[in-house]
Design an enzyme around this catalytic site. Structure first.
Site, mmCIF file in Angstrom:
data_model
loop_
_atom_site.group_PDB
_atom_site.id
_atom_site.type_symbol
_atom_site.label_atom_id
_atom_site.label_comp_id
_atom_site.label_asym_id
_atom_site.label_seq_id
_atom_site.Cartn_x
_atom_site.Cartn_y
_atom_site.Cartn_z
ATOM 1 N N HIS A 74 50.994 -58.536 13.255
ATOM 2 C CA HIS A 74 51.117 -58.325 11.787
ATOM 3 C C HIS A 74 49.532 -57.841 11.390
ATOM 4 O O HIS A 74 49.477 -57.651 9.894
ATOM 5 C CB HIS A 74 51.232 -59.601 10.975
ATOM 6 C CG HIS A 74 50.291 -60.775 10.945
ATOM 7 N ND1 HIS A 74 50.285 -61.919 11.723
ATOM 8 C CD2 HIS A 74 49.539 -61.106 10.029
ATOM 9 C CE1 HIS A 74 49.332 -62.517 11.543
ATOM 10 N NE2 HIS A 74 48.772 -62.196 10.292
ATOM 11 N N ASP A 120 55.037 -62.134 17.178
ATOM 12 C CA ASP A 120 53.529 -61.386 16.680
ATOM 13 C C ASP A 120 52.456 -61.330 17.384
ATOM 14 O O ASP A 120 51.561 -62.066 17.581
ATOM 15 C CB ASP A 120 53.585 -62.541 15.378
ATOM 16 C CG ASP A 120 52.500 -62.172 14.607
ATOM 17 O OD1 ASP A 120 52.041 -60.986 14.530
ATOM 18 O OD2 ASP A 120 51.766 -62.948 13.637
ATOM 19 N N GLY A 213 42.574 -64.446 7.295
ATOM 20 C CA GLY A 213 41.235 -63.758 8.179
ATOM 21 C C GLY A 213 41.269 -64.147 9.391
ATOM 22 O O GLY A 213 40.484 -63.759 10.232
ATOM 23 N N SER A 215 43.885 -64.600 11.320
ATOM 24 C CA SER A 215 44.947 -64.064 12.095
ATOM 25 C C SER A 215 44.661 -63.371 13.305
ATOM 26 O O SER A 215 43.735 -62.449 13.315
ATOM 27 C CB SER A 215 45.878 -63.356 11.070
ATOM 28 O OG SER A 215 46.555 -63.892 10.059
#
Length: 268
Positions: A74, A120, A213, A215
């Site tokens: 993502h 992900d 942030g 991630s």
């Protein structure tokens, strides 16, 4: 991160994987975190994108060899120009230790599902191998299928928001996030069916968590040999607030994707 919020090949040499030259602080912004000892997590990278000539931090990531970075699917948007910042401690300062490289290729998992946040995971191949140093080295990748016990002590690291809706951190943050086993995390008053066995949960105390942030960054867990392994990739958290009780930070479980990682590193 989205509205949930969408929060091994190694080169032999002097620098083995998961062995920082600087000892990490063993304490409990990552929300509720503390400034790290500089370069104590030397595999942590800042994924940055070009916005009108200015490079901006968007996600974290983990160096897993001298030419490969692990991050979240993502974090990748088509049409954006990216670079990988390695050896960074303070994002707003010029640092001699820093190395910046563009990607030779970016591989997003073929079954990445942004609606349900499945698979992900993404890999970035650097345009050339980076030279390892005290401030830049690789984390170890866990064994395929490895599962950590409930309450196993791990650390989340990143430059994400210091609190819900707050600013991102200038200095890399770390926070102790104990693992929450799947049986607990999938309870109806926790994450329920949204959490699959290809994910790992950590935290959930309502105080400490990952945030926007962070991630793509690592869940760092020390193995029995004393080396640090990247067991998770920051994926999502609660859309209400980052540190919501019984809504631990959810990570892509790296050990579920070891075969995928190795196949891409060989193919590219």
């Amino acid at each position: 991160m989205m509205n949930f919020v969408v929060l091994a090949l190694f080169v032999a040499g002097a620098y083995g994987c998961g062995q920082p030259a600087v000892t990490p602080l063993v304490t409990s912004r990552v929300v509720g975190g503390v400034d790290v000892n500089a370069h104590s997590w030397p595999w942590q990278i800042s994924l940055q994108y070009n916005r009108e000539g200015e490079w901006r931090h968007t996600c974290g990531g983990t160096l897993i060899s001298n030419q490969w970075v692990l991050t979240a699917a993502h974090c990748i948007s088509s049409g954006r120009e990216y670079r990988v910042a390695m050896g960074k401690h303070n994002l707003v300062q010029t640092e001699d230790s820093a190395v910046f490289m563009g990607p030779a290729s970016i591989i997003v998992h073929e079954k990445w599902n942004p609606l349900f946040i499945r698979n992900d995971i993404a890999l970035i191949k650097l345009e050339s191998p980076v030279t390892f140093s005290d401030s830049i080295m690789a984390a170890c990748v866990p064994a395929a299928g490895a599962t950590l016990a409930h309450d196993f002590p791990c650390y989340v690291t990143g430059w994400g928001r210091l609190y819900t809706g707050g600013p991102i951190a200038d200095i890399l943050q770390q926070a102790l996030l104990p693992v929450v086993d799947h049986a607990t995390c999938s309870k109806s008053d926790w994450w329920s069916f949204q959490v699959k066995d290809t994910m790992v949960c950590a935290g959930g105390d309502g105080v400490v968590s990952g945030c926007n942030g962070d991630s793509g960054g690592p869940l760092n867990c020390k193995n029995s040999a004393g080396s640090w392994e990247v067991h998770g990739i920051v994926s999502f958290g609660s859309g209400l607030k980052c540190n919501l009780k019984q809504k631990p930070t959810v990570f892509t479980k790296v050990s579920s994707y070891v075969d995928w990682i190795n196949s891409k590193m060989v193919a590219y």
